[in-house]
Scaffold this motif. Structure first.
Motif, PDB file in Angstrom:
ATOM      1  N   LEU A  60       3.364  14.875  -6.134  1.00 38.66           N
ATOM      2  CA  LEU A  60       3.288  13.440  -6.442  1.00 38.66           C
ATOM      3  C   LEU A  60       4.639  12.772  -6.178  1.00 38.66           C
ATOM      4  O   LEU A  60       4.714  11.689  -5.594  1.00 38.66           O
ATOM      5  N   ALA A  61       5.712  13.465  -6.596  1.00 38.81           N
ATOM      6  CA  ALA A  61       7.057  12.905  -6.381  1.00 38.81           C
ATOM      7  C   ALA A  61       7.288  12.682  -4.889  1.00 38.81           C
ATOM      8  O   ALA A  61       7.777  11.630  -4.464  1.00 38.81           O
ATOM      9  N   GLY A  62       6.897  13.695  -4.093  1.00 44.64           N
ATOM     10  CA  GLY A  62       7.085  13.621  -2.646  1.00 44.64           C
ATOM     11  C   GLY A  62       6.388  12.408  -2.041  1.00 44.64           C
ATOM     12  O   GLY A  62       6.872  11.827  -1.067  1.00 44.64           O
ATOM     13  N   GLU A  63       5.246  12.014  -2.636  1.00 39.75           N
ATOM     14  CA  GLU A  63       4.509  10.869  -2.090  1.00 39.75           C
ATOM     15  C   GLU A  63       5.126   9.541  -2.501  1.00 39.75           C
ATOM     16  O   GLU A  63       4.807   8.491  -1.953  1.00 39.75           O
ATOM     17  N   MET A  64       5.991   9.591  -3.509  1.00 33.34           N
ATOM     18  CA  MET A  64       6.449   8.341  -4.118  1.00 33.34           C
ATOM     19  C   MET A  64       7.846   7.904  -3.715  1.00 33.34           C
ATOM     20  O   MET A  64       8.142   6.723  -3.656  1.00 33.34           O
TER      21      MET A  64
END
Ligand code: AMP
Length: 431
Positions: A198-202
């Motif tokens: 999720l962090a990577g997408e944000m």
């Protein structure tokens, strides 16, 4: 005022508010995060609540909003902070109001469980900062009251908790409405593969900072374990509260909601003011309980794990785990409610013989053996010894044998217990 530390780089209005709040120097996370965030970088922060995380992300946001002034557009906030729980959102909003007390930066706190009327009013007053739980935010977006197209700073707080609570689809929907050019800050206490995805997408080219999640809390807290039969836990709690009048603010953690309600009923019967906070309570009941506790009208707050993170009440004297949590990590979050920002605290866990396995798991997790404090009248051994006096027999002994199994002398014994809990006379002896 703050020469030589990162607070010194902030707008004078923020510095004034910090010094009024008694923030003399930055905490480690503030020291590490603020310079990067002031430079406009995205961030992944691995840190739990209690480390000073809120000011670490909020001060750079306030600084940005003060530095780059724009005409206010009603319903189009410039900063968005997403919190998993209502309590955390309210607390973040309270802290932000404190930091922004001399800066004219209106905010709205959007949480479910209460009427939207006041919240919509705050949005319509031109809130530049919105602190929200995903559900209510989406609700107001759907109603056409709030739009995210002008968000310049976005924070996802307690991301691991968000995922645990099933907010992933809501978060993705919210992120899809944000402008691509923005500053994003992602905070989580833990970093599972799902959380990192999720962090990577944000975030884009983020700075990563990690504040050891367990140490600050665990090291300063005087932790102990008390052996007690399951059935005597409430009595031990009442005994401890009676013998420690100096504990003016106590948080008790219970595993189940009905258990929390039962304890509150018993404590109130003993004239110990207490209130429960768990997910069966309405938002108003939860807020009332928390406010009563903060003000000191309520001495004991009995909570389930929903309240174990995020609740920031100053000077909690003691945390008592009536039951050990099933998720070992929750232990650290629970006891972290005491010993906040430099204070020291006490954490006591009641452990019945059935819970020894859970205790071992907690000890493995915190890499420490917790001291036993058996200086109390409700030891399992004491119940067993009570048999000689005709008191009820404990259903197990220290070795964990069930009633009716072989006793220490190797003979199988089963004692008869009548409804009043007293052992019946053994008529066979007479014959
Ligand atoms: P947080 O992790 O943001 O929930 O902060 C935990 C507690 O530490 C809150 O009560 C804050 O008001 C307090 N706090 C945060 N930063 C500082 C600081 N630099 N000095 C003193 N207290 C602080």
């Amino acid at each position: 005022m703050f020469e030589g530390n990162v607070f010194g780089d902030l707008d004078g209005r923020l510095c004034e508010a910090l010094s009024e709040s008694g923030y003399l120097k930055p905490t480690p996370i503030q020291e590490k995060a603020i310079p990067h965030l002031l430079g406009g970088r995205d961030m992944i922060g691995i840190a739990q609540t209690g480390t000073g995380k809120t000011a670490a992300f909020m001060l750079p946001i306030l600084q940005h909003l003060l530095k780059i002034r724009k005409p206010r557009r009603v319903g189009h906030p410039r900063a968005l902070i997403l919190s998993p729980t209502r309590e955390l959102a309210v607390q973040t909003a309270e802290n932000t109001r404190r930091y922004a007390v001399h800066a004219n930066l209106p905010l709205a706190c959007l949480i479910g469980g209460v009427s939207q009327y006041g919240q919509v009013k705050d949005v319509k007053k031109g809130a530049e900062i919105v602190i929200a739980c995903p559900g209510r935010l989406i609700d107001l977006m759907t109603q056409g009251i709030i739009f995210l197209d002008q968000v310049e700073c976005f924070v996802l707080d307690e991301a691991d908790r968000m995922l645990d609570m099933g907010f992933l689809p809501d978060i993705k929907r919210i992120i899809s409405k944000l402008p691509c050019v923005r500053q994003s800050m992602f905070f989580s206490a833990t970093m599972s593969p799902e959380v990192s995805r999720l962090a990577g997408e944000m975030v884009k080219d983020p700075v990563k900072i990690e504040i050891s999640p367990d140490k600050p809390a665990v090291e300063k807290i005087n932790q102990s374990v008390m052996s007690v039969a399951k059935s005597s836990k409430d009595s031990l709690l009442i005994h401890l509260l009676g013998t420690h009048p100096e504990w003016t603010k106590v948080i008790v953690f219970a595993k189940m909601r009905h258990g929390a309600d039962r304890v509150v009923r018993k404590l109130n019967r003993e004239r110990i003011s207490s209130a429960a906070i768990h997910s069966d309570k309405t938002q108003n009941q939860r807020t009332k309980a928390l406010e009563g506790f903060k003000k000191g009208d309520v001495r004991v707050l009995v909570a389930t794990d929903i309240a174990s993170r995020g609740i920031d009440v100053k000077e909690v004297s003691c945390v008592i785990n009536l039951d050990l949590p099933l998720e070992t990590e929750s232990y650290v979050h629970r006891i972290g409610r005491t010993a906040r920002a430099g204070e020291s605290g006490v954490a006591i866990s009641f452990v019945s013989p059935e819970e020894r396995g859970l205790l071992k798991a907690v000890e493995r997790f915190i890499k420490k053996t917790i001291r036993f404090d058996n200086d109390h009248p409700f030891l399992p051994e004491a119940s067993a010894a009570g048999q000689a006096d005709g008191l009820p027999q404990a259903p197990w002994n220290e070795r964990g044998n069930a009633q009716g199994k072989k006793n220490r002398d190797g003979k199988k014994r089963r004692r008869k217990v009548n409804f009043a809990g007293r052992r019946q006379p053994d008529f066979r002896q007479k014959g």
